[in-house]
Design a protein around this motif. Structure first.
Motif, mmCIF file in Angstrom:
data_model
loop_
_atom_site.group_PDB
_atom_site.id
_atom_site.type_symbol
_atom_site.label_atom_id
_atom_site.label_comp_id
_atom_site.label_asym_id
_atom_site.label_seq_id
_atom_site.Cartn_x
_atom_site.Cartn_y
_atom_site.Cartn_z
ATOM 1 N N GLU A 70 21.509 14.506 -26.059
ATOM 2 C CA GLU A 70 21.413 13.593 -24.910
ATOM 3 C C GLU A 70 20.050 13.726 -24.225
ATOM 4 O O GLU A 70 19.457 12.733 -23.794
ATOM 5 C CB GLU A 70 22.554 13.853 -23.910
ATOM 6 N N VAL A 71 19.554 14.949 -24.130
ATOM 7 C CA VAL A 71 18.237 15.170 -23.535
ATOM 8 C C VAL A 71 17.173 14.427 -24.369
ATOM 9 O O VAL A 71 16.308 13.729 -23.832
ATOM 10 C CB VAL A 71 17.884 16.677 -23.453
ATOM 11 N N ALA A 72 17.283 14.558 -25.696
ATOM 12 C CA ALA A 72 16.297 13.919 -26.585
ATOM 13 C C ALA A 72 16.348 12.394 -26.446
ATOM 14 O O ALA A 72 15.313 11.721 -26.429
ATOM 15 C CB ALA A 72 16.553 14.334 -28.025
ATOM 16 N N GLN A 73 17.551 11.878 -26.311
ATOM 17 C CA GLN A 73 17.702 10.420 -26.216
ATOM 18 C C GLN A 73 17.064 9.917 -24.918
ATOM 19 O O GLN A 73 16.322 8.933 -24.917
ATOM 20 C CB GLN A 73 19.202 10.094 -26.322
ATOM 21 N N ILE A 74 17.318 10.606 -23.826
ATOM 22 C CA ILE A 74 16.725 10.209 -22.537
ATOM 23 C C ILE A 74 15.196 10.406 -22.582
ATOM 24 O O ILE A 74 14.425 9.543 -22.164
ATOM 25 C CB ILE A 74 17.361 11.016 -21.373
ATOM 26 N N GLY A 75 14.776 11.540 -23.136
ATOM 27 C CA GLY A 75 13.348 11.853 -23.223
ATOM 28 C C GLY A 75 12.580 10.820 -24.038
ATOM 29 O O GLY A 75 11.489 10.397 -23.659
ATOM 30 N N ASN A 187 11.313 18.164 -19.668
ATOM 31 C CA ASN A 187 11.821 18.970 -18.564
ATOM 32 C C ASN A 187 12.750 18.165 -17.657
ATOM 33 O O ASN A 187 13.879 18.564 -17.355
ATOM 34 C CB ASN A 187 10.604 19.501 -17.783
ATOM 35 N N ILE A 188 12.304 16.994 -17.267
ATOM 36 C CA ILE A 188 13.106 16.204 -16.341
ATOM 37 C C ILE A 188 14.249 15.467 -17.065
ATOM 38 O O ILE A 188 15.323 15.250 -16.488
ATOM 39 C CB ILE A 188 12.222 15.271 -15.479
ATOM 40 N N ALA A 189 14.051 15.157 -18.340
ATOM 41 C CA ALA A 189 15.147 14.556 -19.128
ATOM 42 C C ALA A 189 16.316 15.542 -19.204
ATOM 43 O O ALA A 189 17.488 15.154 -19.164
ATOM 44 C CB ALA A 189 14.660 14.198 -20.532
ATOM 45 N N ASP A 190 15.985 16.822 -19.288
ATOM 46 C CA ASP A 190 17.000 17.883 -19.295
ATOM 47 C C ASP A 190 17.831 17.819 -18.006
ATOM 48 O O ASP A 190 19.056 17.797 -18.030
ATOM 49 C CB ASP A 190 16.279 19.235 -19.423
ATOM 50 N N GLU A 191 17.153 17.723 -16.868
ATOM 51 C CA GLU A 191 17.858 17.682 -15.577
ATOM 52 C C GLU A 191 18.710 16.424 -15.432
ATOM 53 O O GLU A 191 19.838 16.487 -14.951
ATOM 54 C CB GLU A 191 16.850 17.746 -14.424
ATOM 55 N N ILE A 192 18.157 15.284 -15.851
ATOM 56 C CA ILE A 192 18.923 14.031 -15.756
ATOM 57 C C ILE A 192 20.168 14.134 -16.635
ATOM 58 O O ILE A 192 21.271 13.770 -16.224
ATOM 59 C CB ILE A 192 18.051 12.810 -16.160
ATOM 60 N N ALA A 193 19.988 14.663 -17.842
ATOM 61 C CA ALA A 193 21.125 14.763 -18.768
ATOM 62 C C ALA A 193 22.203 15.670 -18.197
ATOM 63 O O ALA A 193 23.362 15.272 -18.113
ATOM 64 C CB ALA A 193 20.650 15.270 -20.132
ATOM 65 N N TYR A 194 21.846 16.890 -17.764
ATOM 66 C CA TYR A 194 22.944 17.781 -17.381
ATOM 67 C C TYR A 194 23.596 17.399 -16.071
ATOM 68 O O TYR A 194 24.812 17.515 -15.927
ATOM 69 C CB TYR A 194 22.587 19.263 -17.480
ATOM 70 N N LEU A 249 19.415 4.339 -13.303
ATOM 71 C CA LEU A 249 18.639 4.342 -12.062
ATOM 72 C C LEU A 249 17.581 5.447 -12.087
ATOM 73 O O LEU A 249 16.413 5.226 -11.768
ATOM 74 C CB LEU A 249 19.595 4.532 -10.882
ATOM 75 N N LEU A 250 18.019 6.653 -12.514
ATOM 76 C CA LEU A 250 17.091 7.794 -12.543
ATOM 77 C C LEU A 250 15.956 7.553 -13.532
ATOM 78 O O LEU A 250 14.783 7.783 -13.224
ATOM 79 C CB LEU A 250 17.845 9.080 -12.898
ATOM 80 N N SER A 278 -0.554 19.455 -10.116
ATOM 81 C CA SER A 278 0.884 19.182 -10.054
ATOM 82 C C SER A 278 1.297 18.255 -11.184
ATOM 83 O O SER A 278 0.440 17.643 -11.842
ATOM 84 C CB SER A 278 1.230 18.558 -8.703
ATOM 85 N N VAL A 279 2.601 18.139 -11.387
ATOM 86 C CA VAL A 279 3.104 17.304 -12.488
ATOM 87 C C VAL A 279 2.904 15.823 -12.155
ATOM 88 O O VAL A 279 2.830 15.432 -10.993
ATOM 89 C CB VAL A 279 4.604 17.572 -12.770
ATOM 90 N N MET A 280 2.806 15.027 -13.210
ATOM 91 C CA MET A 280 2.647 13.575 -13.021
ATOM 92 C C MET A 280 3.940 12.844 -13.351
ATOM 93 O O MET A 280 4.114 11.689 -12.982
ATOM 94 C CB MET A 280 1.533 13.046 -13.924
ATOM 95 N N ILE A 281 4.820 13.495 -14.090
ATOM 96 C CA ILE A 281 6.103 12.872 -14.425
ATOM 97 C C ILE A 281 7.088 13.287 -13.344
ATOM 98 O O ILE A 281 7.472 14.467 -13.246
ATOM 99 C CB ILE A 281 6.597 13.340 -15.813
ATOM 100 N N ARG A 282 7.460 12.334 -12.500
ATOM 101 C CA ARG A 282 8.357 12.701 -11.400
ATOM 102 C C ARG A 282 9.129 11.498 -10.885
ATOM 103 O O ARG A 282 8.751 10.347 -11.118
ATOM 104 C CB ARG A 282 7.558 13.354 -10.277
ATOM 105 N N LEU A 283 10.202 11.816 -10.150
ATOM 106 C CA LEU A 283 10.988 10.774 -9.486
ATOM 107 C C LEU A 283 10.324 10.435 -8.161
ATOM 108 O O LEU A 283 9.549 11.237 -7.618
ATOM 109 C CB LEU A 283 12.406 11.297 -9.222
ATOM 110 N N SER A 284 10.654 9.267 -7.612
ATOM 111 C CA SER A 284 10.182 8.935 -6.261
ATOM 112 C C SER A 284 10.861 9.892 -5.280
ATOM 113 O O SER A 284 11.907 10.474 -5.600
ATOM 114 C CB SER A 284 10.543 7.496 -5.913
ATOM 115 N N GLU A 285 10.281 10.060 -4.100
ATOM 116 C CA GLU A 285 10.836 11.052 -3.171
ATOM 117 C C GLU A 285 12.293 10.797 -2.815
ATOM 118 O O GLU A 285 13.117 11.708 -2.809
ATOM 119 C CB GLU A 285 9.984 11.126 -1.909
ATOM 120 N N GLY A 286 12.623 9.536 -2.514
ATOM 121 C CA GLY A 286 13.999 9.198 -2.133
ATOM 122 C C GLY A 286 14.992 9.528 -3.235
ATOM 123 O O GLY A 286 16.049 10.133 -2.995
#
Ligand code: MG
Length: 378
Positions: A70-75, A187-194, A249-250, A278-286
């Motif tokens: 699932e992480v790979a698919q999102i990534g 890294n962030i695909a991991d967080e979204i997946a879990y 959405l994420l 700092s990282v460039m791949i990120r979510l908006s603050e909200g």
């Protein structure tokens, strides 16, 4: 070759492999990394390792294998949308949990505690050990001999002490630099997946309810939308419709925010990405706030649930006992592991007995660890 942005990882500018090899015939270097990961033993064992629920709790729950897929698919979706290297992203995502112990985080924490006098245990570092050293698949070299970029992505965190021992691959933790964008995506695909699949598994297990989940903005907002579009809809289709929308959405927010961030900073290539503060791949603050809110909800209501805590206590007990049994009576270890210990002693290697035992325990599946615990205690 797909259309790659200038700041994407490119194999012709790769920092290469530890042991030089002929270029693959019909694959990219990063495809080759991915294939090596899929064919390795540690990857297959992910099928029988816990994500949140111990593997034999039920057939419907995520394991580390389905989590990694699932992480790979999102990534891959994110990487392709941002014109990053999709093959490299996929390789990192599939490998990111290879070093995980049995019984999830409980296993990692207790193994770290057992290993405290001998340099500790970090699952990220262990994933790197698996691909660099522990897999035995090639005549010419130990491990899988992956490219620098895949290894860089696998080593998500690392203590300064360990970073100093690792040479080139650990340098960014000392210089406080970033990994390439593909690693940031993984890294962030991991967080979204879990976050999302733990909502699903949590609901399925009955340990959390939709009513409770309404506390979180991310879930409530999507639930309201689903309910207003399909007022009659009930049961699992509601929760899956909500989760699907949360992931969407994420991912959309991440792609749009990161694209703007990259455009603003305008890196000329991967080296400039690495040197940024700092990282460039990120979510908006909200959205980031909502994502953290969901993470905290899961921590308080699922990971700290009495039933999960009971599994955690049992798991810790088993690993602690296994570790001390092997340390006190190495004779009960399988012959192969005993040979490794003898070799290490002969070479006066820094990889002493405790590390070899930790490697052995970390490689176990949940069910094998339970069987081993019974065997050494019988
Ligand atoms: Mg993971």
């Amino acid at each position: 070759m797909p259309d790659l942005a200038p700041y994407a990882a490119r194999e012709e500018r790769s920092r290469g492999r530890q042991y030089s090899e002929r270029a693959p015939d019909h694959r990219s270097e990063y495809q080759r990394d991915r294939d090596r990961i899929i064919h390795c033993a540690a990857f297959r064992r992910l099928e029988y390792k816990t994500q949140v629920f111990v593997n034999h709790e039920g057939d419907m729950f995520r394991t580390r294998l389905t989590h990694s897929i699932e992480v790979a698919q999102i990534g891959r979706t994110i990487a392709r949308a941002l014109k990053l290297n999709e093959d490299l992203t996929e390789a990192i995502c599939l490998a990111h949990d290879l070093g995980h112990t049995p019984f999830g985080h409980a296993g990692q924490d207790i193994l770290d505690e057992c290993m405290k006098p001998y340099g500790g245990f970090e699952h990220n570092l262990q994933s790197l050990r698996v691909v660099d050293l522990l897999e035995e698949r090639y005549a010419d070299f130990p491990g899988l001999n992956l490219t620098f970029e895949t290894r860089e992505g696998i080593l998500k965190h690392c203590s300064r002490t360990n970073a100093m021992l690792l040479g080139e691959i650990g340098q960014r933790f000392l210089d406080r630099q970033q990994p390439g964008l593909e690693a940031q995506v993984a890294n962030i695909a991991d967080e979204i997946a879990y976050n999302n699949h733990d909502v699903d598994d949590g609901l399925r297990s009955g340990l959390i309810t939709m009513e409770q989940l309404k506390e979180t903005d991310l879930f409530r907002e999507q639930l309201d939308r689903v309910k207003s579009t399909w007022p009659e809809l009930n049961g699992r289709r509601v929760c899956h419709e909500v989760i699907r929308r949360m992931i969407n959405l994420l991912v959309n927010d991440l792609v749009e925010t990161s694209a703007t961030e990259i455009q603003n900073r305008n890196p000329s290539g991967i080296e400039e990405v690495r040197q940024s503060e700092s990282v460039m791949i990120r979510l908006s603050e909200g959205t980031q706030e909502k994502h953290i809110q969901l993470k905290q909800f899961l921590r308080n209501n699922l990971y700290k649930h009495e039933r999960v805590k009971l599994m955690t206590r049992e798991a810790k007990e088993r690993i602690r006992e296994l570790f001390s049994a092997y340390m006190e009576r190495p004779g009960v270890l399988p012959e192969e592991v005993q040979e490794r210990i003898q070799q290490a002693e002969k070479q006066a290697s820094d990889q002493g007995v405790p590390r070899i035992i930790a490697d052995y325990i970390a490689g176990m599946t949940d069910r094998f660890a339970i069987a081993e615990f019974e065997r050494v205690n019988s």
